[in-house]
Write a protein that holds these residues in place. Structure first.
Motif, short mmCIF file in Angstrom:
data_model
loop_
_atom_site.label_atom_id
_atom_site.label_comp_id
_atom_site.label_asym_id
_atom_site.label_seq_id
_atom_site.Cartn_x
_atom_site.Cartn_y
_atom_site.Cartn_z
N LEU A 47 39.64 90.28 48.64
CA LEU A 47 39.26 89.27 47.74
C LEU A 47 39.98 87.87 47.88
N VAL A 48 41.34 88.44 47.82
CA VAL A 48 42.35 87.34 47.72
C VAL A 48 42.38 86.44 49.03
N VAL A 49 42.32 87.12 50.20
CA VAL A 49 42.23 86.24 51.44
C VAL A 49 40.89 85.54 51.34
N ASN A 50 39.81 86.10 51.11
CA ASN A 50 38.46 85.44 51.06
C ASN A 50 38.59 84.20 49.97
N LEU A 51 39.02 84.30 48.90
CA LEU A 51 39.35 83.26 48.14
C LEU A 51 40.20 82.27 48.59
N GLY A 52 41.30 82.65 48.97
CA GLY A 52 42.12 81.78 49.57
C GLY A 52 41.60 80.64 50.88
N ALA A 99 31.38 77.48 50.49
CA ALA A 99 32.47 77.84 50.29
C ALA A 99 32.98 77.49 48.88
N PHE A 100 32.72 76.24 48.40
CA PHE A 100 32.91 75.77 47.09
C PHE A 100 32.08 76.80 46.19
N ALA A 101 30.86 76.83 46.44
CA ALA A 101 29.82 77.56 45.48
C ALA A 101 30.21 78.82 45.37
N TRP A 102 30.65 79.69 46.38
CA TRP A 102 31.18 81.03 46.14
C TRP A 102 32.23 81.26 45.42
N CYS A 103 33.28 80.49 45.66
CA CYS A 103 34.60 80.55 44.94
C CYS A 103 34.42 80.17 43.46
N THR A 104 33.48 79.32 43.13
CA THR A 104 33.07 79.22 41.85
C THR A 104 32.62 80.35 41.15
N GLY A 105 31.45 80.79 42.00
CA GLY A 105 30.96 82.24 41.41
C GLY A 105 31.98 83.46 41.22
N ILE A 106 32.94 83.57 42.14
CA ILE A 106 33.58 84.84 42.01
C ILE A 106 34.72 84.53 41.09
N LEU A 107 35.07 83.22 40.92
CA LEU A 107 35.86 83.05 39.68
C LEU A 107 35.49 83.32 38.38
N THR A 108 34.13 82.96 38.35
CA THR A 108 33.30 83.47 36.83
C THR A 108 33.00 85.00 37.08
N PHE A 109 33.88 85.95 37.04
CA PHE A 109 33.73 87.20 37.62
C PHE A 109 33.01 88.13 36.73
N ILE A 110 32.64 87.39 35.43
CA ILE A 110 32.05 88.21 34.40
C ILE A 110 30.63 88.07 34.64
N VAL A 111 30.06 87.20 35.41
CA VAL A 111 28.70 87.22 35.91
C VAL A 111 28.48 87.84 37.04
N PRO A 112 27.57 88.99 36.87
CA PRO A 112 27.31 89.71 38.21
C PRO A 112 26.83 88.77 39.45
N ALA A 113 27.88 88.99 40.54
CA ALA A 113 27.43 88.54 41.77
C ALA A 113 27.58 87.04 41.75
N GLY A 114 27.96 86.35 40.82
CA GLY A 114 28.00 84.81 40.47
C GLY A 114 26.52 84.30 40.22
N VAL A 115 25.56 85.11 39.88
CA VAL A 115 24.17 84.79 39.69
C VAL A 115 24.04 83.61 38.89
N GLY A 116 23.44 82.57 39.39
CA GLY A 116 23.19 81.19 38.74
C GLY A 116 24.43 80.24 38.80
N VAL A 117 25.67 80.71 38.51
CA VAL A 117 26.82 80.03 38.77
C VAL A 117 27.02 79.24 40.33
N ARG A 118 26.87 80.16 41.20
CA ARG A 118 27.01 79.77 42.50
C ARG A 118 26.00 79.08 42.95
N GLU A 119 24.52 79.23 42.40
CA GLU A 119 23.46 78.26 42.82
C GLU A 119 23.91 76.91 42.41
N GLY A 120 24.16 76.85 40.85
CA GLY A 120 24.45 75.56 40.15
C GLY A 120 25.59 74.85 40.73
N ALA A 121 26.70 75.50 41.31
CA ALA A 121 27.71 74.70 42.19
C ALA A 121 27.14 74.43 43.31
#
Length: 319
Positions: free
Chosen positions: A120-125, A224-246
């Motif tokens: 997860l750390v490598v993916n995020l970085g 990449a930006f959308a995925w990182c935004t979604g994963i940092l919002t870890f309390i939302v399952p699989a970044g649903v909605g957050v990733r799409e918005g980004a």
């Protein structure tokens, strides 16, 4: 109970914003969806599967570097089947499932835990670095400049000594035994290389959906930006909605809001379907007879991972 309600509420808020954007641009979005070539959608799905394979190879490298060497199909079973837990509210389900599957295939839970965390750390970085490199002039990324500050921190954390200290601290917090050895530097380099390749393969799926031949780098950085935004919002399952918005936030000014929403919708569907397909294939291909799986002694409540006599201290089968 309160935390669960908060997760559900945040997920609903994120979906509400996406739904509002979809409703506001309904006609244009449906037209954009209708204009998508079936070949582009099929190609996007194939690119997602190929990207997942790259990430699996990187994940397997980490596990091997920590002492558990598994065939690719078995590593895929642990990773792809276990990560379906990300769709359940809460951050622990995917970890728990992957650790349990890892134990079934001879990997101590502490080692699987460390593999997941490091992956997860490598993916995020790498994801943040790709987004910064490809979208440096984009307004949405400039506003989130502070996220880029994580990159040097992650690079420092990937040094074997720092990495071992950090993972052992996390293992102590999780009440697991510490790692027996540090992750080799060569393993880190190979893992990062496969992860970079994976991100640029993922970028193909967004690029194909945009329908613009000149937008490969932008499309790669956008996802990449959308995925990182979604994963940092870890309390939302699989970044649903957050990733799409980004994703809409980045692609909207470039291709238009309605087409960007269409890309975000199809992207989510492609990843969800790819997760299911990868898990199904890995579940079948990665099955082992019980007699061929290295066994571990029963674990006590403190998370002990004592090895059975047929295994050495590195966790590898004795020759």
């Amino acid at each position: 109970m309160l935390r669960r309600l908060l997760r559900v509420l945040l997920a609903l808020v994120a979906l509400a914003f996406l739904g509002y954007g979809l409703a506001t641009n309904w006609t244009e979005t449906t037209q954009a969806l209708a204009r998508l070539s079936p070949w582009a959608v099929l190609g996007a799905f194939g690119a997602v599967l190929a990207g997942q394979l790259c990430m699996l190879v990187a994940w397997r490298q980490i596990m091997a570097g920590l002492g558990t060497r598994l065939p690719l199909r078995v590593a895929g079973r642990i990773m792809f089947v276990g990560q379906l837990g990300k769709y359940i509210p809460g951050a622990v389900w995917a970890y728990a499932a992957m650790m349990d599957l890892g134990r079934d295939h001879g990997s101590p839970p502490r080692r699987t835990f460390a593999t997941i965390s490091l992956g997860l750390v490598v993916n995020l970085g790498v994801g943040i670095s790709v987004a910064a490199a490809t979208l440096g002039s984009h307004e949405a990324v400039r506003r989130a400049w502070y996220v880029v500050l994580l990159v040097p921190v992650i690079i420092v954390c990937l040094h074997p000594k720092v990495l071992t200290w950090g993972l052992n601290l996390a293992l102590r917090i999780a009440r697991k035994e510490p790692l027996e050895s540090a992750l080799p530097g060569r393993t880190v380099v190979v893992t990062v290389a496969w992860t970079v390749l994976g991100w640029f393969v993922y970028g193909l799926h967004t690029w194909l959906l945009t329908g613009r031949a000149d937008l490969y780098l932008v499309a790669t950085g956008a996802y990449a930006f959308a995925w990182c935004t979604g994963i940092l919002t870890f309390i939302v399952p699989a970044g649903v909605g957050v990733r799409e918005g980004a994703l809409v936030l980045v692609l909207g000014p470039v291709i238009g809001t309605a087409p960007a929403i269409a890309v975000a919708i199809v992207s989510r569907l492609a990843f969800t379907l790819a997760d299911a397909v990868a898990a199904g294939v890995a579940f079948v291909l990665g099955r082992q007879m019980p007699s061929s799986v290295p066994a571990y002694a029963a674990q006590n409540g403190s998370g002990s991972t004592a090895l059975t006599p047929d295994r050495n201290l590195s966790g590898s089968p004795e020759a």
